[in-house]
Design a protein around this motif. Sequence first.
Motif, PDB file in Angstrom:
ATOM      1  N   PHE A   1      -2.284  -0.571  -3.470  1.00  0.00           N
ATOM      2  CA  PHE A   1      -3.276   0.488  -3.234  1.00  0.00           C
ATOM      3  C   PHE A   1      -2.633   1.871  -3.362  1.00  0.00           C
ATOM      4  O   PHE A   1      -1.559   2.111  -2.791  1.00  0.00           O
ATOM      5  CB  PHE A   1      -3.846   0.306  -1.821  1.00  0.00           C
ATOM      6  CG  PHE A   1      -4.854   1.335  -1.412  1.00  0.00           C
ATOM      7  CD1 PHE A   1      -6.124   1.352  -1.983  1.00  0.00           C
ATOM      8  CD2 PHE A   1      -4.550   2.285  -0.442  1.00  0.00           C
ATOM      9  CE1 PHE A   1      -7.061   2.301  -1.596  1.00  0.00           C
ATOM     10  CE2 PHE A   1      -5.481   3.228  -0.043  1.00  0.00           C
ATOM     11  CZ  PHE A   1      -6.742   3.233  -0.617  1.00  0.00           C
ATOM     12  N   HIS A   2      -3.274   2.752  -4.130  1.00  0.00           N
ATOM     13  CA  HIS A   2      -2.787   4.137  -4.298  1.00  0.00           C
ATOM     14  C   HIS A   2      -3.894   5.144  -3.982  1.00  0.00           C
ATOM     15  O   HIS A   2      -3.807   6.307  -4.405  1.00  0.00           O
ATOM     16  CB  HIS A   2      -2.317   4.372  -5.735  1.00  0.00           C
ATOM     17  CG  HIS A   2      -0.941   3.851  -6.076  1.00  0.00           C
ATOM     18  ND1 HIS A   2      -0.652   2.519  -6.208  1.00  0.00           N
ATOM     19  CD2 HIS A   2       0.240   4.495  -6.312  1.00  0.00           C
ATOM     20  CE1 HIS A   2       0.635   2.372  -6.530  1.00  0.00           C
ATOM     21  NE2 HIS A   2       1.194   3.553  -6.591  1.00  0.00           N
ATOM     22  N   GLY A   3      -4.965   4.728  -3.293  1.00  0.00           N
ATOM     23  CA  GLY A   3      -6.076   5.655  -3.041  1.00  0.00           C
ATOM     24  C   GLY A   3      -6.741   6.053  -4.347  1.00  0.00           C
ATOM     25  O   GLY A   3      -6.850   5.237  -5.274  1.00  0.00           O
TER      26      GLY A   3
ATOM     27  N   SER B   1       4.316   8.990  -1.024  1.00  0.00           N
ATOM     28  CA  SER B   1       4.817   8.823  -2.403  1.00  0.00           C
ATOM     29  C   SER B   1       3.642   9.143  -3.321  1.00  0.00           C
ATOM     30  O   SER B   1       3.142  10.260  -3.291  1.00  0.00           O
ATOM     31  CB  SER B   1       5.437   7.445  -2.635  1.00  0.00           C
ATOM     32  OG  SER B   1       4.505   6.397  -2.497  1.00  0.00           O
ATOM     33  N   ASP B   2       3.175   8.179  -4.108  1.00  0.00           N
ATOM     34  CA  ASP B   2       2.156   8.545  -5.099  1.00  0.00           C
ATOM     35  C   ASP B   2       0.755   8.035  -4.781  1.00  0.00           C
ATOM     36  O   ASP B   2      -0.112   8.000  -5.653  1.00  0.00           O
ATOM     37  CB  ASP B   2       2.595   8.135  -6.507  1.00  0.00           C
ATOM     38  CG  ASP B   2       2.907   6.657  -6.616  1.00  0.00           C
ATOM     39  OD1 ASP B   2       2.792   5.941  -5.599  1.00  0.00           O
ATOM     40  OD2 ASP B   2       3.285   6.215  -7.709  1.00  0.00           O
ATOM     41  N   GLY B   3       0.527   7.653  -3.517  1.00  0.00           N
ATOM     42  CA  GLY B   3      -0.839   7.370  -3.084  1.00  0.00           C
ATOM     43  C   GLY B   3      -1.529   8.666  -2.700  1.00  0.00           C
ATOM     44  O   GLY B   3      -0.898   9.733  -2.732  1.00  0.00           O
TER      45      GLY B   3
ATOM     46  N   ALA C   1       0.837  -1.202   0.000  1.00  0.00           N
ATOM     47  CA  ALA C   1       0.000   0.000   0.000  1.00  0.00           C
ATOM     48  C   ALA C   1       0.872   1.252   0.000  1.00  0.00           C
ATOM     49  O   ALA C   1       1.907   1.301   0.663  1.00  0.00           O
ATOM     50  CB  ALA C   1      -0.910   0.005   1.221  1.00  0.00           C
ATOM     51  N   HIS C   2       0.435   2.251  -0.766  1.00  0.00           N
ATOM     52  CA  HIS C   2       1.136   3.542  -0.840  1.00  0.00           C
ATOM     53  C   HIS C   2       0.325   4.613  -0.122  1.00  0.00           C
ATOM     54  O   HIS C   2      -0.902   4.549  -0.079  1.00  0.00           O
ATOM     55  CB  HIS C   2       1.336   3.947  -2.307  1.00  0.00           C
ATOM     56  CG  HIS C   2       2.241   3.031  -3.059  1.00  0.00           C
ATOM     57  ND1 HIS C   2       3.583   3.266  -3.197  1.00  0.00           N
ATOM     58  CD2 HIS C   2       2.010   1.846  -3.680  1.00  0.00           C
ATOM     59  CE1 HIS C   2       4.134   2.279  -3.881  1.00  0.00           C
ATOM     60  NE2 HIS C   2       3.199   1.394  -4.196  1.00  0.00           N
ATOM     61  N   THR C   3       1.043   5.613   0.403  1.00  0.00           N
ATOM     62  CA  THR C   3       0.380   6.782   0.985  1.00  0.00           C
ATOM     63  C   THR C   3       0.793   8.017   0.169  1.00  0.00           C
ATOM     64  O   THR C   3       1.577   7.911  -0.775  1.00  0.00           O
ATOM     65  CB  THR C   3       0.798   7.017   2.450  1.00  0.00           C
ATOM     66  OG1 THR C   3       2.142   7.535   2.460  1.00  0.00           O
ATOM     67  CG2 THR C   3       0.715   5.751   3.281  1.00  0.00           C
TER      68      THR C   3
ATOM     69  N   ASP D   1       5.924   2.857   0.484  1.00  0.00           N
ATOM     70  CA  ASP D   1       6.013   3.994  -0.427  1.00  0.00           C
ATOM     71  C   ASP D   1       7.257   3.887  -1.303  1.00  0.00           C
ATOM     72  O   ASP D   1       8.267   3.314  -0.904  1.00  0.00           O
ATOM     73  CB  ASP D   1       6.018   5.303   0.377  1.00  0.00           C
ATOM     74  CG  ASP D   1       4.614   5.696   0.791  1.00  0.00           C
ATOM     75  OD1 ASP D   1       3.744   5.718  -0.103  1.00  0.00           O
ATOM     76  OD2 ASP D   1       4.379   5.950   1.987  1.00  0.00           O
ATOM     77  N   HIS D   2       7.165   4.501  -2.483  1.00  0.00           N
ATOM     78  CA  HIS D   2       8.313   4.512  -3.393  1.00  0.00           C
ATOM     79  C   HIS D   2       9.458   5.305  -2.757  1.00  0.00           C
ATOM     80  O   HIS D   2       9.317   6.499  -2.465  1.00  0.00           O
ATOM     81  CB  HIS D   2       7.948   5.182  -4.715  1.00  0.00           C
ATOM     82  CG  HIS D   2       6.852   4.498  -5.476  1.00  0.00           C
ATOM     83  ND1 HIS D   2       7.028   3.303  -6.120  1.00  0.00           N
ATOM     84  CD2 HIS D   2       5.567   4.850  -5.696  1.00  0.00           C
ATOM     85  CE1 HIS D   2       5.895   2.953  -6.707  1.00  0.00           C
ATOM     86  NE2 HIS D   2       4.981   3.866  -6.462  1.00  0.00           N
ATOM     87  N   ASP D   3      10.572   4.635  -2.544  1.00  0.00           N
ATOM     88  CA  ASP D   3      11.821   5.276  -2.098  1.00  0.00           C
ATOM     89  C   ASP D   3      11.664   6.157  -0.866  1.00  0.00           C
ATOM     90  O   ASP D   3      12.402   7.142  -0.708  1.00  0.00           O
ATOM     91  CB  ASP D   3      12.427   6.088  -3.267  1.00  0.00           C
ATOM     92  CG  ASP D   3      12.662   5.214  -4.491  1.00  0.00           C
ATOM     93  OD1 ASP D   3      13.074   4.055  -4.317  1.00  0.00           O
ATOM     94  OD2 ASP D   3      12.412   5.677  -5.619  1.00  0.00           O
TER      95      ASP D   3
HETATM   96 FE    FE Z   1       3.112   4.052  -7.493  1.00  0.00          FE
END
Ligand code: FE
Length: 280
Positions: A243-245, A13-15, A8-10, A38-40
């Motif tokens: 998941f990216h929202g 990053s890009d969520g 899951a991303h928030t 999250d990415h990086d």
């Molecule tokens: Fe992404």
Amino acid sequence: MKYADLHAHTAESDGTYTPVQLVREAVARGLSAVAIVDHDSVGAVACALEEAKETNCEVIPGIELTAQQDNQEIHILGYFLDYQQAALLDELKLVRQNRVERVYKIIENLKESGIELNAQTVFNISGCGTVGRMHIARALVKDGWVSSTSEAFRKYIGDRSPAYVLGFRFSPAEAIKLIRDAGGVAVLAHPYILENDGLIAEFARCGLQGLEVYYPEHSQSLVNFYLDLAKKLDLLVTGGSDFHGSAKPNIKLGAIKVPLELVEKLRQATEPTLNNGYIG
Ligand code: FE
Ligand code: AMP
Ligand code: FE
Ligand code: ZN
């Protein structure tokens, strides 16, 4: 049965969810664990851990590191890593600086397609999180160049599209080492994007410990193929929704989930590091 969503991303990053919103969503969906990758960046982890304290949902500290090999982008997930390790944080800072430079390069490329995009529009969307193509896609929608982020990827910034720029710091081997040196477990994300499955064995020789077998884009036959490969290469099996929202509105948190036992296997695979107290 108890389940975990391990991808899951928030908005770090890009969520689009804040760490607190993500934890609340995980609780609302009845998940027993959620990994924030999250990415990086590990910037959302502390806040999410705090929010999860009074709940029955565990937050797994994680990351999705961007690497490259053979002219393609390769994502390596890290679980249970020491998200406060100085060496890790220093490297991540450099990666995120590279990403800012990459935004300018992509914007240069977009000019060749007749698109004039202001970098500030992109940075306003990413805020202080890791900037990336999803933010460029959202900026292209905002300025009316495309009608959806998926159109932006398809026409302009997808992995094989004209304005795409690679240019990441790490090889997969370096990304795996960074994760393991921080006490984490290194897992290859969404292997379907690889042009050559032979790379997976190569990554395993470099210390890769798991394969993200369950993923929204993986058909049942692909899942079976990767299950088989994971067994052959002695890799752990993981899965998650990515998941990216609202940035990926069709993917709900928990859309892909795995039995909680897999989380315990991941936990057992973590390594002692000099500063997490396991080594005397
Ligand atoms: Fe992404
Ligand atoms: P970046 O890390 O800047 O290269 O961007 C990678 C992110 O872009 C992925 O995590 C996705 O969020 C998004 N992405 C990549 N390809 C696509 C696609 N074809 N459609 C929608 N989102 C995509
Ligand atoms: Fe990814
Ligand atoms: Zn992801």
